[in-house]
Motif scaffolding. Structure first.
Motif, PDB file in Angstrom:
ATOM      1  N   VAL A 433      -0.034 -14.865 -26.333  1.00 54.66           N
ATOM      2  CA  VAL A 433      -0.942 -14.204 -25.396  1.00 54.66           C
ATOM      3  C   VAL A 433      -0.639 -14.645 -23.970  1.00 54.66           C
ATOM      4  N   GLU A 434      -0.235 -15.890 -23.791  1.00 55.36           N
ATOM      5  CA  GLU A 434       0.107 -16.359 -22.451  1.00 55.36           C
ATOM      6  C   GLU A 434       1.362 -15.664 -21.933  1.00 55.36           C
ATOM      7  N   ASP A 435       2.329 -15.409 -22.812  1.00 53.77           N
ATOM      8  CA  ASP A 435       3.516 -14.647 -22.418  1.00 53.77           C
ATOM      9  C   ASP A 435       3.118 -13.282 -21.880  1.00 53.77           C
ATOM     10  N   MET A 436       2.213 -12.626 -22.576  1.00 53.69           N
ATOM     11  CA  MET A 436       1.806 -11.282 -22.163  1.00 53.69           C
ATOM     12  C   MET A 436       1.041 -11.315 -20.847  1.00 53.69           C
ATOM     13  N   LYS A 438       1.553 -13.110 -18.395  1.00 53.22           N
ATOM     14  CA  LYS A 438       2.485 -13.305 -17.278  1.00 53.22           C
ATOM     15  C   LYS A 438       3.141 -12.000 -16.850  1.00 53.22           C
ATOM     16  N   LEU A 439       2.930 -10.933 -17.622  1.00 56.66           N
ATOM     17  CA  LEU A 439       3.528  -9.636 -17.314  1.00 56.66           C
ATOM     18  C   LEU A 439       2.660  -8.888 -16.307  1.00 56.66           C
ATOM     19  N   PRO A 440       3.222  -7.921 -15.551  1.00 58.93           N
ATOM     20  CA  PRO A 440       2.436  -7.216 -14.529  1.00 58.93           C
ATOM     21  C   PRO A 440       1.428  -6.238 -15.122  1.00 58.93           C
ATOM     22  N   PHE A 441       0.250  -6.205 -14.513  1.00 59.79           N
ATOM     23  CA  PHE A 441      -0.790  -5.228 -14.846  1.00 59.79           C
ATOM     24  C   PHE A 441      -1.216  -4.559 -13.540  1.00 59.79           C
ATOM     25  N   TYR A 442      -1.128  -3.251 -13.486  1.00 56.44           N
ATOM     26  CA  TYR A 442      -1.511  -2.520 -12.278  1.00 56.44           C
ATOM     27  C   TYR A 442      -3.027  -2.295 -12.270  1.00 56.44           C
ATOM     28  N   HIS A 443      -3.541  -1.801 -11.142  1.00 53.57           N
ATOM     29  CA  HIS A 443      -4.969  -1.491 -11.032  1.00 53.57           C
ATOM     30  C   HIS A 443      -5.131  -0.148 -10.325  1.00 53.57           C
ATOM     31  N   PRO A 444      -6.013   0.718 -10.803  1.00 57.52           N
ATOM     32  CA  PRO A 444      -6.835   0.596 -12.013  1.00 57.52           C
ATOM     33  C   PRO A 444      -6.180   1.347 -13.179  1.00 57.52           C
ATOM     34  N   VAL A 445      -5.968   0.671 -14.283  1.00 58.29           N
ATOM     35  CA  VAL A 445      -5.356   1.268 -15.468  1.00 58.29           C
ATOM     36  C   VAL A 445      -6.094   0.783 -16.711  1.00 58.29           C
ATOM     37  N   ILE A 446      -5.944   1.526 -17.776  1.00 58.69           N
ATOM     38  CA  ILE A 446      -6.581   1.144 -19.041  1.00 58.69           C
ATOM     39  C   ILE A 446      -5.980  -0.152 -19.571  1.00 58.69           C
ATOM     40  N   GLU A 447      -4.713  -0.417 -19.237  1.00 56.87           N
ATOM     41  CA  GLU A 447      -4.061  -1.652 -19.681  1.00 56.87           C
ATOM     42  C   GLU A 447      -4.790  -2.899 -19.198  1.00 56.87           C
ATOM     43  N   THR A 452      -7.965  -8.088 -20.342  1.00 55.34           N
ATOM     44  CA  THR A 452      -9.258  -8.736 -20.579  1.00 55.34           C
ATOM     45  C   THR A 452      -9.308  -9.367 -21.964  1.00 55.34           C
ATOM     46  N   ALA A 453      -8.847  -8.611 -22.972  1.00 60.50           N
ATOM     47  CA  ALA A 453      -8.843  -9.134 -24.344  1.00 60.50           C
ATOM     48  C   ALA A 453      -7.892 -10.315 -24.473  1.00 60.50           C
ATOM     49  N   LEU A 454      -6.730 -10.222 -23.826  1.00 61.68           N
ATOM     50  CA  LEU A 454      -5.760 -11.317 -23.888  1.00 61.68           C
ATOM     51  C   LEU A 454      -6.303 -12.578 -23.224  1.00 61.68           C
ATOM     52  N   LYS A 455      -7.014 -12.414 -22.106  1.00 56.18           N
ATOM     53  CA  LYS A 455      -7.600 -13.572 -21.427  1.00 56.18           C
ATOM     54  C   LYS A 455      -8.600 -14.286 -22.330  1.00 56.18           C
ATOM     55  N   GLU A 456      -9.424 -13.522 -23.024  1.00 55.41           N
ATOM     56  CA  GLU A 456     -10.399 -14.150 -23.914  1.00 55.41           C
ATOM     57  C   GLU A 456      -9.696 -14.885 -25.052  1.00 55.41           C
ATOM     58  N   ALA A 457      -8.679 -14.245 -25.633  1.00 58.42           N
ATOM     59  CA  ALA A 457      -7.937 -14.900 -26.711  1.00 58.42           C
ATOM     60  C   ALA A 457      -7.268 -16.177 -26.205  1.00 58.42           C
TER      61      ALA A 457
END
Length: 478
Positions: A433-436, A438-447, A452-457
């Motif tokens: 989950v930490e690997d993921m 570190k990947l880019p997430f744009y805003h605002p997108v469903i990704e 959010t789920a990865l942060k909680e995990a």
């Protein structure tokens, strides 16, 4: 009787069979492809493509009718012309089938045998009563067929399966749908959005192949907003009344209810199409459902020269897996007895209803719960989902509590066909989950919901590491 001797015989010209045929020919072997029914693949004729065409039409109408909250108004009422919708679906379906037929027409005529195969012995096939084929190896790729329980046959020609839907000339006014797997959910919702009064019945809360209860319940809640849906139905009686199918059942509020329909769609599953092959002549071991025992890493049945591929193996009933299995089976049939095993791709399935459904990686039921953490996001409050007015559903991401390694995910929500691919790729690459994160997430997108789920995990992984640190000083961090 005509006598033929070849290196590899492939039974079935669907997605898996054609992949096996191409692989064996590419290996330089003498191959025949045997098919008794129509060419064109289940996917192109009655599966993936026509169902998505019907859904696209239904979703277009649904979305057009849902613009008032955005201030888009008008007096012209849109409605579905069922005859035109189905004619359009068939026309586009035929385009996809034509593409498949173009390929099969290109096969050398002497490598294609028309007729139904059965085993005379492990390495000998009889095609109808006209041809006898002796092959060093055989690939079975006969696909699957719809299951119709005996008690449903009371409905006669008012009963349809997914194989029949696209031959309808008009939409029914009222339709009972039995089953809540991918086929039932897609066709049932498409009917409902096109104006059909749909009643959907399942048993034991089996919905969308989801095993994670909160995710499954979120899907049930969303679908019940659109049509009558009982995921744990009690059917008291099935009959014909005045020429119409009639169902008596316990309704969701516990009362007894009777409804009549124009059609009854049975989409309660499919079974491997193996009965006519006379597999008992081969000496290979079968399971209690009559399906050969085989190694998923090689598609080999025991140590025999028989290989299995596609829907007929009863495991992964999806086109992408059928193609993979066909190529693997064809490769190994060509090189037999030097069979090679491969690492299979991560299990991955999508249902294209709305909200969409995705299952990736390990089944929730198979996870070791004490060593698993779950990251959650509700799409009801997720930004981009609310902008799109598609804010229904739930995503659960599973990770190993100590290492943070991704294990799987189940979801229903907007665009989870894309989230599912991201997760499947990450699982295939054995990411944490930490690997993921570190990947880019744009805003605002469903990704961002996935993030959010990865942060909680990830947070739960740190907590698990902290709790076990004294006992496991060398534990891998998340």
């Amino acid at each position: 009787m005509k006598q033929i001797k070849v290196d590899v015989a492939v039974i079935g010209a669907g997605t898996a069979g054609m992949a096996a045929y191409r692989a064996a020919r590419h290996a330089g072997k003498q191959v025949v492809l045997i098919e008794g029914a129509e060419f064109g693949t289940t996917c192109a004729r009655v599966g993936c493509m026509p169902s998505k065409l019907l859904l696209a039409a239904a979703n277009g109408l649904h979305d057009a009718k849902a613009q008032a909250p955005r201030g888009i108004e008008g007096t012209h009422a849109l409605e579905a012309n069922g005859e035109h919708v189905l004619a359009y679906v068939r026309s586009e379906r035929d385009y996809f089938v034509k593409g498949v037929l173009k390929e099969t027409d290109s096969f050398p005529p002497d490598t294609v045998i028309r007729g139904f195969a059965r085993f005379e012995s492990r390495n000998v096939l009889l095609i109808d009563d006209s041809t006898r084929v002796e092959a060093r190896s055989v690939v079975i790729a006969t696909g699957s067929t719809s299951v119709i329980p005996e008690d449903f046959k009371v409905f006669g020609d008012h009963l349809i399966t997914s194989d029949d839907v696209f031959d309808l000339k008009s939409l029914p006014k009222r339709c009972a749908v039995f089953g809540a797997g991918p086929i039932a959910l897609e066709l049932g919702q498409a009917f409902a959005r096109l104006g059909v009064d749909v009643f959907m019945f399942s048993r034991k809360n089996k919905v969308g192949a989801l095993t994670d209860t909160p995710v499954r319940d979120a899907l049930i809640k969303a679908l019940q907003q659109e049509f009558y849906f009982d995921p744990d139905a009690t059917i008291l009686d099935k009959s014909m009344q005045d020429g119409e199918p009639s169902l008596r059942f316990k309704s969701l509020d516990g009362t007894e209810r009777t409804e009549r329909f124009d059609r009854v769609l049975v989409a309660a599953g499919r079974k491997p199409a193996l009965a006519s092959l006379r597999l008992e002549k081969t000496g290979i071991t079968l399971n209690d459902k009559g399906v050969p025992l085989f190694d998923e890493r090689s598609m080999q049945c025991g140590d025999s020269s028989i290989f299995l591929a596609g829907d007929c193996d009863g495991t992964r009933p999806f086109l992408s897996d059928a193609a993979d299995e066909g190529k693997l089976a064809g490769d190994n049939a060509a090189r037999f007895p030097n069979v090679q095993s491969v690492k299979r791709k991560v299990p991955f399935s999508i249902v294209f209803c709305e909200p969409q459904v995705a299952s990736v990686g390990a089944s929730y039921d198979d996870l070791e719960k004490q060593m698993t953490v779950t990251g959650t996001v509700s799409f009801e409050t997720q930004g981009r989902s609310r902008v799109l007015r598609q804010n229904r559903g739930l995503l659960h991401v599973y990770a190993h509590a100590r290492t943070g390694k991704l294990l799987g995910a189940q979801a229903c929500g907007p665009a989870v066909e894309h989230l599912g691919h991201l997760l499947a790729w990450a699982l295939q690459l054995e990411m944490t989950v930490e690997d993921m994160l570190k990947l880019p997430f744009y805003h605002p997108v469903i990704e961002e919901g996935l993030r959010t789920a990865l942060k909680e995990a990830n947070r739960k992984c740190f907590e698990a590491r902290a709790q076990t640190a004294p006992e496991l000083p060398n534990a891998v961090g998340c």
